[in-house]
Scaffold this motif. Structure first.
Motif, PDB file in Angstrom:
ATOM      1  N   CYS A  93      -5.191   2.922  -0.811  1.00  0.00           N
ATOM      2  CA  CYS A  93      -5.206   1.684  -1.601  1.00  0.00           C
ATOM      3  C   CYS A  93      -4.210   0.635  -1.101  1.00  0.00           C
ATOM      4  O   CYS A  93      -4.556  -0.539  -0.955  1.00  0.00           O
ATOM      5  CB  CYS A  93      -4.910   1.990  -3.074  1.00  0.00           C
ATOM      6  SG  CYS A  93      -6.087   3.121  -3.847  1.00  0.00           S
ATOM      7  N   THR A  94      -2.968   1.062  -0.849  1.00  0.00           N
ATOM      8  CA  THR A  94      -1.897   0.098  -0.568  1.00  0.00           C
ATOM      9  C   THR A  94      -2.170  -0.796   0.644  1.00  0.00           C
ATOM     10  O   THR A  94      -1.998  -2.027   0.548  1.00  0.00           O
ATOM     11  CB  THR A  94      -0.549   0.831  -0.418  1.00  0.00           C
ATOM     12  OG1 THR A  94      -0.345   1.636  -1.592  1.00  0.00           O
ATOM     13  CG2 THR A  94       0.595  -0.135  -0.252  1.00  0.00           C
ATOM     14  N   ARG A 133      -4.960  -1.815   1.831  1.00  0.00           N
ATOM     15  CA  ARG A 133      -6.039  -2.755   1.484  1.00  0.00           C
ATOM     16  C   ARG A 133      -5.562  -3.822   0.498  1.00  0.00           C
ATOM     17  O   ARG A 133      -5.996  -4.973   0.552  1.00  0.00           O
ATOM     18  CB  ARG A 133      -7.241  -1.965   0.918  1.00  0.00           C
ATOM     19  CG  ARG A 133      -7.997  -1.233   2.019  1.00  0.00           C
ATOM     20  CD  ARG A 133      -8.852  -0.084   1.507  1.00  0.00           C
ATOM     21  NE  ARG A 133      -9.588   0.518   2.635  1.00  0.00           N
ATOM     22  CZ  ARG A 133      -9.037   1.346   3.520  1.00  0.00           C
ATOM     23  NH1 ARG A 133      -7.755   1.670   3.411  1.00  0.00           N
ATOM     24  NH2 ARG A 133      -9.755   1.837   4.511  1.00  0.00           N
ATOM     25  N   VAL A 134      -4.663  -3.429  -0.398  1.00  0.00           N
ATOM     26  CA  VAL A 134      -4.090  -4.398  -1.339  1.00  0.00           C
ATOM     27  C   VAL A 134      -3.249  -5.424  -0.579  1.00  0.00           C
ATOM     28  O   VAL A 134      -3.338  -6.632  -0.840  1.00  0.00           O
ATOM     29  CB  VAL A 134      -3.240  -3.675  -2.408  1.00  0.00           C
ATOM     30  CG1 VAL A 134      -2.458  -4.689  -3.250  1.00  0.00           C
ATOM     31  CG2 VAL A 134      -4.127  -2.820  -3.303  1.00  0.00           C
ATOM     32  N   SER A 177      -5.522  -7.828   1.139  1.00  0.00           N
ATOM     33  CA  SER A 177      -6.122  -8.799   0.207  1.00  0.00           C
ATOM     34  C   SER A 177      -5.109  -9.863  -0.201  1.00  0.00           C
ATOM     35  O   SER A 177      -5.468 -11.020  -0.447  1.00  0.00           O
ATOM     36  CB  SER A 177      -6.670  -8.084  -1.038  1.00  0.00           C
ATOM     37  OG  SER A 177      -5.622  -7.608  -1.850  1.00  0.00           O
ATOM     38  N   SER A 188      -3.547  -0.632 -12.002  1.00  0.00           N
ATOM     39  CA  SER A 188      -3.618  -2.081 -11.796  1.00  0.00           C
ATOM     40  C   SER A 188      -3.443  -2.793 -13.132  1.00  0.00           C
ATOM     41  O   SER A 188      -2.675  -2.327 -13.978  1.00  0.00           O
ATOM     42  CB  SER A 188      -4.969  -2.434 -11.141  1.00  0.00           C
ATOM     43  OG  SER A 188      -5.001  -3.792 -10.783  1.00  0.00           O
ATOM     44  N   PRO A 204      -5.180  -9.182  -5.388  1.00  0.00           N
ATOM     45  CA  PRO A 204      -4.659  -7.861  -5.007  1.00  0.00           C
ATOM     46  C   PRO A 204      -4.875  -6.803  -6.090  1.00  0.00           C
ATOM     47  O   PRO A 204      -5.127  -5.634  -5.780  1.00  0.00           O
ATOM     48  CB  PRO A 204      -3.167  -8.120  -4.774  1.00  0.00           C
ATOM     49  CG  PRO A 204      -3.079  -9.570  -4.461  1.00  0.00           C
ATOM     50  CD  PRO A 204      -4.135 -10.213  -5.289  1.00  0.00           C
ATOM     51  N   GLN A 231      -8.436  -5.711  -5.798  1.00  0.00           N
ATOM     52  CA  GLN A 231      -8.604  -4.818  -4.647  1.00  0.00           C
ATOM     53  C   GLN A 231      -8.062  -3.416  -4.958  1.00  0.00           C
ATOM     54  O   GLN A 231      -8.646  -2.410  -4.539  1.00  0.00           O
ATOM     55  CB  GLN A 231      -7.885  -5.393  -3.433  1.00  0.00           C
ATOM     56  CG  GLN A 231      -8.036  -4.554  -2.167  1.00  0.00           C
ATOM     57  CD  GLN A 231      -9.479  -4.408  -1.735  1.00  0.00           C
ATOM     58  OE1 GLN A 231     -10.158  -5.401  -1.455  1.00  0.00           O
ATOM     59  NE2 GLN A 231      -9.984  -3.178  -1.689  1.00  0.00           N
ATOM     60  N   GLN A 232      -6.964  -3.340  -5.704  1.00  0.00           N
ATOM     61  CA  GLN A 232      -6.404  -2.043  -6.092  1.00  0.00           C
ATOM     62  C   GLN A 232      -7.418  -1.234  -6.902  1.00  0.00           C
ATOM     63  O   GLN A 232      -7.592  -0.032  -6.684  1.00  0.00           O
ATOM     64  CB  GLN A 232      -5.126  -2.269  -6.913  1.00  0.00           C
ATOM     65  CG  GLN A 232      -4.604  -1.046  -7.657  1.00  0.00           C
ATOM     66  CD  GLN A 232      -4.073   0.038  -6.740  1.00  0.00           C
ATOM     67  OE1 GLN A 232      -3.716  -0.232  -5.599  1.00  0.00           O
ATOM     68  NE2 GLN A 232      -4.048   1.265  -7.224  1.00  0.00           N
ATOM     69  N   SER A 236     -10.348  -0.068  -4.615  1.00  0.00           N
ATOM     70  CA  SER A 236      -9.910   1.015  -3.721  1.00  0.00           C
ATOM     71  C   SER A 236      -9.716   2.324  -4.477  1.00  0.00           C
ATOM     72  O   SER A 236     -10.095   3.388  -3.988  1.00  0.00           O
ATOM     73  CB  SER A 236      -8.607   0.618  -3.016  1.00  0.00           C
ATOM     74  OG  SER A 236      -8.779  -0.558  -2.267  1.00  0.00           O
TER      75      SER A 236
END
Length: 396
Positions: A20-21, A23-24, A27, A215, A246, A249-250, A253
């Protein structure tokens, strides 16, 4: 630095995550920290559309709409879907966001005994027979509002029985899954999956991203017509700033990890671990003599304190030993039903749980909240079984 037993971080996604991190962070570079705009103006990005599709597929509904705050999801939605001439029948222990949303709607509100389908049916039958106040006209709409897991009780909703009653009396079902979505069910899809309920039988599914997904924000899932109507009318969609990219996105993911779409089995492992951790911790607390509310598989376990004077004592003594707990008192609960609410996470290790149990047991003895006799452990039982043999006197 404390062992945290009060966080809703059920699956451990609030910490840095290998999938996840990155990709966050990506974003954040692509979309910035905030859209600084409402969804209907410049606040809808490709991430928001992807998130809504992702959530709808995850919960098993045709469509979904997301909001930047979980509390607002209830308090802003209920006044949009029902008004004067409508009837809301609410569980007596529903969350404050539901209570405020119901009051703001202008609809008539009736309450049924907590998680008691037989009383719900009684209330429904009486209200349908009487009709609207003064005029006695038929109700324009009836909505029954329940939660998947009750946040102060740790109890699972008796959803199959409640749905059967709502079908019988043609009432809509509104299900708040803030604490159950992502945390229970074989693939984390909440109480519907856990209890074998078809999501088509639940008219409106609500949930938040602040617990299992690490999130912020919330969602409403339902029919395409309902979601389209909400996007045109709901003030939380029209006037509030859209969910941070973000944060969106979290959520995307974390759902992919839960479903195994990241190419690993970490999601299934997290779901298995939270279930094992919760059931282990609950059974150990009960063996020690604490009064623990809630059902198996629920990550929420309230330890009853009762006496208001014991609330700060329990919390502060735990804190001295580096264990952080949340205590809950009036007005969140009735005055004499104070409790400490333990929230278990998949990120808790066995060592964490054993340390927490040791501290809670010591503090429980000190404060005097072990209201039941403790079960003897295996070693004590073995000693008791061997003891009579030693003291036996042989008679000629």
């Amino acid at each position: 630095r404390c062992l945290n037993l009060g966080s809703y971080n059920y699956l451990g996604f609030a910490a840095a995550d290998e999938y996840c991190t990155p990709r966050v962070i990506d974003s954040l570079c692509r979309f910035s920290a905030s859209t600084c705009s409402t969804r209907v103006e410049g606040g809808t990005t490709t991430l928001h559309k992807e998130l809504e599709e992702c959530v709808a597929n995850f919960v098993g509904k045709p469509a979904a709409v997301v909001f930047g705050m979980g509390y607002v999801t209830n308090s802003a939605i209920l006044p949009v879907i029902i008004g004067r001439g409508g009837l809301i029948i609410s569980d007596s222990l529903n969350h404050n966001s539901i209570v405020n949303g119901a009051r703001g709607s202008g609809a008539t509100i009736r309450v049924f005994q907590h998680n008691t389908p037989s009383h719900l049916e009684k209330v429904l039958r009486e209200q349908i027979a009487d009709g609207q106040p003064r005029t006695h006209r038929p109700w324009k709409k009836i909505i029954v509002v329940v939660e998947g897991i009750y946040s102060m009780e740790g109890e699972l909703c008796k959803l199959p029985e409640i749905i059967a009653i709502c079908k019988k009396y043609k009432a809509y079902v509104y299900l708040d899954e803030a604490h159950s979505i992502g945390a229970v069910g074989k693939t984390g899809r909440g109480v519907c999956e856990l209890l074998g309920v078809d999501t088509a039988d639940v008219d409106i599914m609500m949930g938040t991203f602040t617990k299992s997904f690490g999130s912020c924000g919330g969602y409403i899932a339902g029919s395409k017509e309902l979601i389209q109507y909400l996007k045109y009318t709901c003030p939380a969609h029209l006037y509030a700033t859209s969910i941070s990219p973000p944060a969106a996105q979290q959520i995307i993911s974390s759902i992919k990890v839960i479903l195994g779409e990241d190419g690993s089995s970490r999601g299934a492992q997290k779901l298995a671990r939270i279930r094992e951790n919760s059931n282990f911790f609950r059974s150990e607390l009960q063996k020690m003599g604490f009064e623990v509310l809630g059902d198996n598989d629920s990550p929420i376990m309230p330890i009853m304190l009762y006496n208001p004077a014991k609330i700060p004592a329990f919390s502060r003594e735990c804190l001295k030993q580096n264990v952080a707990v949340v205590t809950v008192a009036f007005p969140a609960t009735p005055l004499l039903l104070a409790r400490a609410r333990i929230c278990i996470s998949a990120s808790h290790t066995k060592e964490d749980l054993l340390k927490a149990l040791e501290v809670i047991s010591q503090v429980g003895d000190m404060v005097g909240i072990k209201y039941f006799p403790a079960e003897p452990n295996k070693q004590q039982q073995d000693q008791q079984q061997q003891q009579p043999g030693k003291d036996t006197i042989k008679l000629d």
